[in-house]
Structure formats: structure tokens, C-alpha cells
Design a protein around this motif. Sequence first.
Motif, PDB file in Angstrom:
ATOM      1  N   CYS A 181       0.868  -1.175   0.000  1.00 43.70           N
ATOM      2  CA  CYS A 181       0.000   0.000   0.000  1.00 43.70           C
ATOM      3  C   CYS A 181       0.902   1.221   0.000  1.00 43.70           C
ATOM      4  O   CYS A 181       1.563   1.507   0.994  1.00 43.70           O
ATOM      5  N   LEU A 182       0.953   1.891  -1.114  1.00 44.79           N
ATOM      6  CA  LEU A 182       1.820   3.060  -1.257  1.00 44.79           C
ATOM      7  C   LEU A 182       0.960   4.305  -1.398  1.00 44.79           C
ATOM      8  O   LEU A 182      -0.095   4.280  -2.017  1.00 44.79           O
ATOM      9  N   TYR A 183       1.446   5.382  -0.817  1.00 48.51           N
ATOM     10  CA  TYR A 183       0.735   6.653  -0.832  1.00 48.51           C
ATOM     11  C   TYR A 183       1.617   7.699  -1.500  1.00 48.51           C
ATOM     12  O   TYR A 183       2.809   7.497  -1.692  1.00 48.51           O
ATOM     13  N   HIS A 184       1.009   8.817  -1.807  1.00 52.18           N
ATOM     14  CA  HIS A 184       1.771   9.932  -2.327  1.00 52.18           C
ATOM     15  C   HIS A 184       2.862  10.255  -1.311  1.00 52.18           C
ATOM     16  O   HIS A 184       2.663  10.148  -0.099  1.00 52.18           O
ATOM     17  N   GLU A 185       4.022  10.643  -1.804  1.00 56.27           N
ATOM     18  CA  GLU A 185       5.192  10.897  -0.954  1.00 56.27           C
ATOM     19  C   GLU A 185       4.871  11.764   0.261  1.00 56.27           C
ATOM     20  O   GLU A 185       5.344  11.505   1.369  1.00 56.27           O
ATOM     21  N   SER A 186       4.051  12.782   0.079  1.00 55.11           N
ATOM     22  CA  SER A 186       3.745  13.695   1.196  1.00 55.11           C
ATOM     23  C   SER A 186       2.849  13.033   2.245  1.00 55.11           C
ATOM     24  O   SER A 186       2.760  13.515   3.373  1.00 55.11           O
ATOM     25  N   GLU A 187       2.194  11.932   1.890  1.00 56.00           N
ATOM     26  CA  GLU A 187       1.282  11.258   2.811  1.00 56.00           C
ATOM     27  C   GLU A 187       1.846   9.946   3.352  1.00 56.00           C
ATOM     28  O   GLU A 187       1.245   9.343   4.235  1.00 56.00           O
ATOM     29  N   GLN A 188       2.969   9.483   2.803  1.00 53.85           N
ATOM     30  CA  GLN A 188       3.543   8.203   3.210  1.00 53.85           C
ATOM     31  C   GLN A 188       4.139   8.314   4.603  1.00 53.85           C
ATOM     32  O   GLN A 188       4.942   9.189   4.875  1.00 53.85           O
ATOM     33  N   GLY A 189       3.738   7.426   5.497  1.00 53.52           N
ATOM     34  CA  GLY A 189       4.296   7.393   6.846  1.00 53.52           C
ATOM     35  C   GLY A 189       5.651   6.706   6.849  1.00 53.52           C
ATOM     36  O   GLY A 189       6.231   6.439   5.796  1.00 53.52           O
ATOM     37  N   ASN A 190       6.150   6.387   8.037  1.00 54.96           N
ATOM     38  CA  ASN A 190       7.457   5.744   8.155  1.00 54.96           C
ATOM     39  C   ASN A 190       7.360   4.230   8.062  1.00 54.96           C
ATOM     40  O   ASN A 190       8.288   3.527   8.416  1.00 54.96           O
ATOM     41  N   PHE A 191       6.250   3.725   7.595  1.00 54.14           N
ATOM     42  CA  PHE A 191       6.121   2.291   7.401  1.00 54.14           C
ATOM     43  C   PHE A 191       5.471   2.015   6.052  1.00 54.14           C
ATOM     44  O   PHE A 191       4.810   2.869   5.473  1.00 54.14           O
ATOM     45  N   LEU A 192       5.706   0.817   5.566  1.00 54.97           N
ATOM     46  CA  LEU A 192       5.044   0.314   4.369  1.00 54.97           C
ATOM     47  C   LEU A 192       4.183  -0.860   4.814  1.00 54.97           C
ATOM     48  O   LEU A 192       4.505  -1.526   5.800  1.00 54.97           O
ATOM     49  N   SER A 193       3.107  -1.125   4.116  1.00 53.68           N
ATOM     50  CA  SER A 193       2.210  -2.211   4.492  1.00 53.68           C
ATOM     51  C   SER A 193       2.020  -3.173   3.338  1.00 53.68           C
ATOM     52  O   SER A 193       1.779  -2.759   2.209  1.00 53.68           O
ATOM     53  N   LEU A 194       2.141  -4.457   3.662  1.00 54.65           N
ATOM     54  CA  LEU A 194       1.808  -5.520   2.722  1.00 54.65           C
ATOM     55  C   LEU A 194       0.359  -5.928   2.964  1.00 54.65           C
ATOM     56  O   LEU A 194      -0.036  -6.162   4.117  1.00 54.65           O
ATOM     57  N   LYS A 195      -0.411  -6.021   1.902  1.00 55.70           N
ATOM     58  CA  LYS A 195      -1.824  -6.377   2.042  1.00 55.70           C
ATOM     59  C   LYS A 195      -2.000  -7.873   1.816  1.00 55.70           C
ATOM     60  O   LYS A 195      -1.604  -8.410   0.777  1.00 55.70           O
ATOM     61  N   PHE A 196      -2.602  -8.522   2.813  1.00 54.37           N
ATOM     62  CA  PHE A 196      -2.878  -9.949   2.741  1.00 54.37           C
ATOM     63  C   PHE A 196      -4.357 -10.170   2.466  1.00 54.37           C
ATOM     64  O   PHE A 196      -5.159  -9.248   2.546  1.00 54.37           O
ATOM     65  N   LYS A 197      -4.722 -11.407   2.121  1.00 56.13           N
ATOM     66  CA  LYS A 197      -6.107 -11.697   1.755  1.00 56.13           C
ATOM     67  C   LYS A 197      -7.076 -11.531   2.917  1.00 56.13           C
ATOM     68  O   LYS A 197      -8.238 -11.217   2.712  1.00 56.13           O
ATOM     69  N   ASP A 198      -6.592 -11.776   4.138  1.00 56.83           N
ATOM     70  CA  ASP A 198      -7.469 -11.649   5.299  1.00 56.83           C
ATOM     71  C   ASP A 198      -6.629 -11.451   6.563  1.00 56.83           C
ATOM     72  O   ASP A 198      -5.398 -11.542   6.526  1.00 56.83           O
ATOM     73  N   ASN A 199      -7.301 -11.173   7.669  1.00 59.40           N
ATOM     74  CA  ASN A 199      -6.632 -10.910   8.942  1.00 59.40           C
ATOM     75  C   ASN A 199      -5.783 -12.100   9.388  1.00 59.40           C
ATOM     76  O   ASN A 199      -4.671 -11.915   9.889  1.00 59.40           O
ATOM     77  N   ASN A 200      -6.316 -13.312   9.255  1.00 60.78           N
ATOM     78  CA  ASN A 200      -5.580 -14.493   9.704  1.00 60.78           C
ATOM     79  C   ASN A 200      -4.297 -14.702   8.917  1.00 60.78           C
ATOM     80  O   ASN A 200      -3.276 -15.108   9.480  1.00 60.78           O
ATOM     81  N   SER A 201      -4.325 -14.436   7.636  1.00 62.12           N
ATOM     82  CA  SER A 201      -3.112 -14.550   6.813  1.00 62.12           C
ATOM     83  C   SER A 201      -2.066 -13.543   7.278  1.00 62.12           C
ATOM     84  O   SER A 201      -0.880 -13.862   7.389  1.00 62.12           O
ATOM     85  N   ALA A 202      -2.503 -12.327   7.574  1.00 64.33           N
ATOM     86  CA  ALA A 202      -1.580 -11.298   8.056  1.00 64.33           C
ATOM     87  C   ALA A 202      -0.977 -11.709   9.396  1.00 64.33           C
ATOM     88  O   ALA A 202       0.241 -11.601   9.597  1.00 64.33           O
ATOM     89  N   LEU A 203      -1.795 -12.210  10.306  1.00 67.55           N
ATOM     90  CA  LEU A 203      -1.298 -12.653  11.613  1.00 67.55           C
ATOM     91  C   LEU A 203      -0.312 -13.807  11.465  1.00 67.55           C
ATOM     92  O   LEU A 203       0.715 -13.848  12.152  1.00 67.55           O
TER      93      LEU A 203
END
Length: 110
Positions: free
Chosen positions: A33-55
Motif C-alpha cells: 500500500c503506497l501513498y503519495h510521498e507527502s502522505e507516506q508514513g514511516n512504514f510500508l504495508s503488505l496487504k494480505f487476503k485476510d486478517n488471519n493470513s496477516a497474523l
Amino acid sequence: FPSHDTKLIKSHVKDLHACFLQQIDSRYRQSLCLYHESEQGNFLSLKFKDNNSALSFVKMLKQRLVFTDSRDQFVRLGFGLYHDQEDVLELVCILNSLLANAESMLELPS
């Protein structure tokens, strides 16, 4: 922090993000999940199919001594002033290896 310190941190993190994005396997870059440079926080996020997969993936990372967390179906990868390019390259190696076996858990565009 004085404003010049926060700008220094943001600049450093931006450089680490660029290194990360250059090195991560392009298949997995699509699930970030990438945002415009001015809105990007100090982390990047990988998107998984569901909560359990992420956990489950957070647990896999922990076994490789990568400590992170998830929010819903997103695994958050934090970058800070105390990280350097070697840390990022090590993280990318671990992610590319683990995701090769867990690719079906990722939310990838069709």
C-alpha cells in the motif's frame, strides 16, 4: 524534535523506502500500500487476503527475528532513523524468501 530533525528522519526513511522498493521482488511490490510521498508514513504495508493470513505472516517474520505487527489484513513494516541500508537489504531477503512460500496469502492484483 526540532523541525530540521523530523525532516532528517523523513529524508532517511524515504531513502530506505526507495532501497526497499528497488530490491523487493516485483510480484510482492504489487501488494504494498503506497501513498503519495507527502502522505507516506514511516512504514510500508503488505496487504494480505485476510486478517488471519496477516497474523500468520507476522508469526513467520517473528521466527526470523523480524518484529512487526498487523492491522486487519495489513502487515506493517516500520522504518526509522536507527535502520540503515543493510537492515533493509536483510529484510528484503527475508521477505522474498518467506513470501515465495506464502504468496497465496497475499492480496495481489489479478
